[in-house]
Design an enzyme around this catalytic site. Structure first.
Site, PDB file in Angstrom:
ATOM      1  N   ASP A  18      69.552  24.169  47.696  1.00 25.15           N
ATOM      2  CA  ASP A  18      68.894  25.106  46.918  1.00 25.15           C
ATOM      3  C   ASP A  18      67.769  25.649  47.762  1.00 25.15           C
ATOM      4  OD1 ASP A  18      68.437  27.007  44.967  1.00 25.15           O
ATOM      5  OD2 ASP A  18      66.679  25.701  44.245  1.00 25.15           O
ATOM      6  N   SER A  19      67.368  26.689  47.366  1.00 23.33           N
ATOM      7  CA  SER A  19      65.921  27.403  48.152  1.00 23.33           C
ATOM      8  C   SER A  19      65.002  26.760  47.767  1.00 23.33           C
ATOM      9  CB  SER A  19      65.857  28.652  47.671  1.00 23.33           C
ATOM     10  OG  SER A  19      65.794  28.804  46.129  1.00 23.33           O
ATOM     11  N   CYS A  81      72.772  26.855  44.307  1.00 21.68           N
ATOM     12  CA  CYS A  81      71.681  28.054  44.321  1.00 21.68           C
ATOM     13  C   CYS A  81      72.799  29.356  44.174  1.00 21.68           C
ATOM     14  CB  CYS A  81      71.141  28.379  45.551  1.00 21.68           C
ATOM     15  SG  CYS A  81      70.393  29.689  45.823  1.00 21.68           S
ATOM     16  N   GLU A 161      58.973  27.269  39.452  1.00 23.37           N
ATOM     17  CA  GLU A 161      58.454  26.706  40.510  1.00 23.37           C
ATOM     18  C   GLU A 161      56.912  26.274  40.347  1.00 23.37           C
ATOM     19  OE1 GLU A 161      59.404  25.665  43.829  1.00 23.37           O
ATOM     20  OE2 GLU A 161      61.481  26.097  43.650  1.00 23.37           O
ATOM     21  N   CYS A 195      70.826  31.548  37.657  1.00 23.57           N
ATOM     22  CA  CYS A 195      69.913  31.001  38.537  1.00 23.57           C
ATOM     23  C   CYS A 195      69.697  29.604  38.182  1.00 23.57           C
ATOM     24  CB  CYS A 195      68.611  31.895  38.855  1.00 23.57           C
ATOM     25  SG  CYS A 195      67.359  30.921  39.743  1.00 23.57           S
ATOM     26  N   HIS A 197      67.034  27.770  38.740  1.00 25.88           N
ATOM     27  CA  HIS A 197      65.836  27.615  38.400  1.00 25.88           C
ATOM     28  C   HIS A 197      65.640  27.943  36.954  1.00 25.88           C
ATOM     29  CE1 HIS A 197      64.650  27.781  42.598  1.00 25.88           C
ATOM     30  NE2 HIS A 197      63.397  27.411  42.381  1.00 25.88           N
TER      31      HIS A 197
HETATM   32  N1  DGL Z   1      67.392  28.901  42.786  1.00 24.44           N
HETATM   33  C1  DGL Z   1      68.110  30.008  43.256  1.00 24.44           C
HETATM   34  C2  DGL Z   1      69.492  30.590  42.395  1.00 24.44           C
HETATM   35  O1  DGL Z   1      70.101  29.880  41.844  1.00 24.44           O
HETATM   36  C3  DGL Z   1      67.206  31.160  43.836  1.00 24.44           C
HETATM   37  C4  DGL Z   1      65.799  31.255  43.567  1.00 24.44           C
HETATM   38  C5  DGL Z   1      65.042  31.945  44.881  1.00 24.44           C
HETATM   39  O2  DGL Z   1      65.117  31.434  45.697  1.00 24.44           O
HETATM   40  O3  DGL Z   1      64.944  33.069  44.376  1.00 24.44           O
HETATM   41  O4  DGL Z   1      69.797  31.821  42.584  1.00 24.44           O
END
Ligand code: DGL
Length: 286
Positions: A18-19, A81, A161, A195, A197
């Site tokens: 993931d990012s 991600c 985050e 997402c 996150h």
């Molecule tokens: N967690 C990532 C997603 O599921 C991206 C979050 C990001 O880096 O903008 O899209």
């Protein structure tokens, strides 16, 4: 550049990336579904967020992360991600033709379509995921009559985050992004956390939309898809011992981060649902 067959056998770890720490919500589901497996998780924390970047950049980053994991030896890759799944799955599958590569969008769309009765689905995702229309396409492939309202909620990534999962700022951001939903139309009954996150904000999002709307994320469905595939291709790992079965794989999780190891440990614990020891995290450069 590595192409073709993953030399790794069934004992190799499953690579997850993931990012940042968001994909740890998917890792959590994977570990629950596949307790005998080991995992290598890569968070590209130095280059986060992906959601505001162009698809070309996200493809480049995703290929670099995958190259790194493949070079270390993995038997499958989970793109934990949505932004990278939306932009880079075809490129990843082309580059690693013999490696099972899983994204999170198709499983998320499948879970949403199974849950909805009204066929009106809300998707909350990053700018990049919404712009590319990946959820809209995946949902309509399964449910052609679906109405999909996709809303880009990029600030949620920063809040998550930062470890801000409740409080006035969080509620204000949620209310602002959900504003267009209160402007009439038929009632949606399902909301996708598009997402990885966003699951840490689930409680506040649920409070904002009310109990009539079912909230789903793709973590559990993705984990089930990975398990099914590994069983099919006989790549599951032999269980080590029966005594500590439910936690057997946990000691075998390695974490890689491109920046901020201490931060990764502190913030990541909330996403993973358990403490991460700094000694389990390796700082890497892609
Ligand atoms: N967690 C990532 C997603 O599921 C991206 C979050 C990001 O880096 O903008 O899209």
């Amino acid at each position: 550049v590595t192409t073709g067959s993953p030399a790794a056998g069934s004992d190799a770890p499953i690579g997850v990336f993931d990012s940042g720490v968001g994909g740890l919500t998917v890792l959590r589901a994977l570990r629950a579904e596949l307790p005998g497996e080991s995992f290598t998780y890569l968070g590209d924390t130095a280059r986060l967020p992906y959601g505001t970047k162009s698809p070309e950049t996200v493809v480049r980053y995703a290929l670099q992360a995958a190259d790194y994991l493949v070079a270390r030896g993995i038997k499958a890759l989970v793109v934990a991600c949505n932004t990278a799944s939306a932009a880079a799955l075809p490129a990843l599958r082309q580059r690693f033709a013999n490696l099972p590569v899983f994204g999170v969008i198709e499983p998320g769309a499948r879970a949403a379509c199974a849950a909805t009765r009204s066929a009106h689905i809300i998707v909350l995702a990053t700018e990049g995921t919404v712009r590319g229309g990946a959820y809209q396409t995946a949902i309509r492939q399964l449910l052609p009559q679906a109405q999909v309202d996709a809303i880009a909620c990029q600030i949620f990534v920063a809040l998550a985050e930062e470890g801000w999962v409740e409080g006035k700022a969080v509620d204000a951001a949620i209310a602002r992004y959900l504003e267009p939903l209160n402007q009439g139309g038929s009632a949606p009954d399902t909301l996708v956390l598009g997402c990885t996150h966003f699951p840490v904000l689930r409680e506040r999002i649920a409070a904002a939309v009310g109990s009539q709307i079912r909230i789903i994320d793709s973590a559990a469905t993705t984990a089930a898809a990975v398990r099914e595939h590994l069983l099919q291709v006989a790549l599951t790992r032999a269980p080590k011992s029966n005594s500590a079965a439910p936690r057997a794989g946990h000691a075998d999780t390695r974490f890689l981060a491109t920046d901020g190891v201490l931060r990764f440990a502190a913030v990541g614990a909330r996403f993973l649902g358990e403490a991460i020891a700094v000694s389990q995290i390796e700082l890497i450069d892609l």
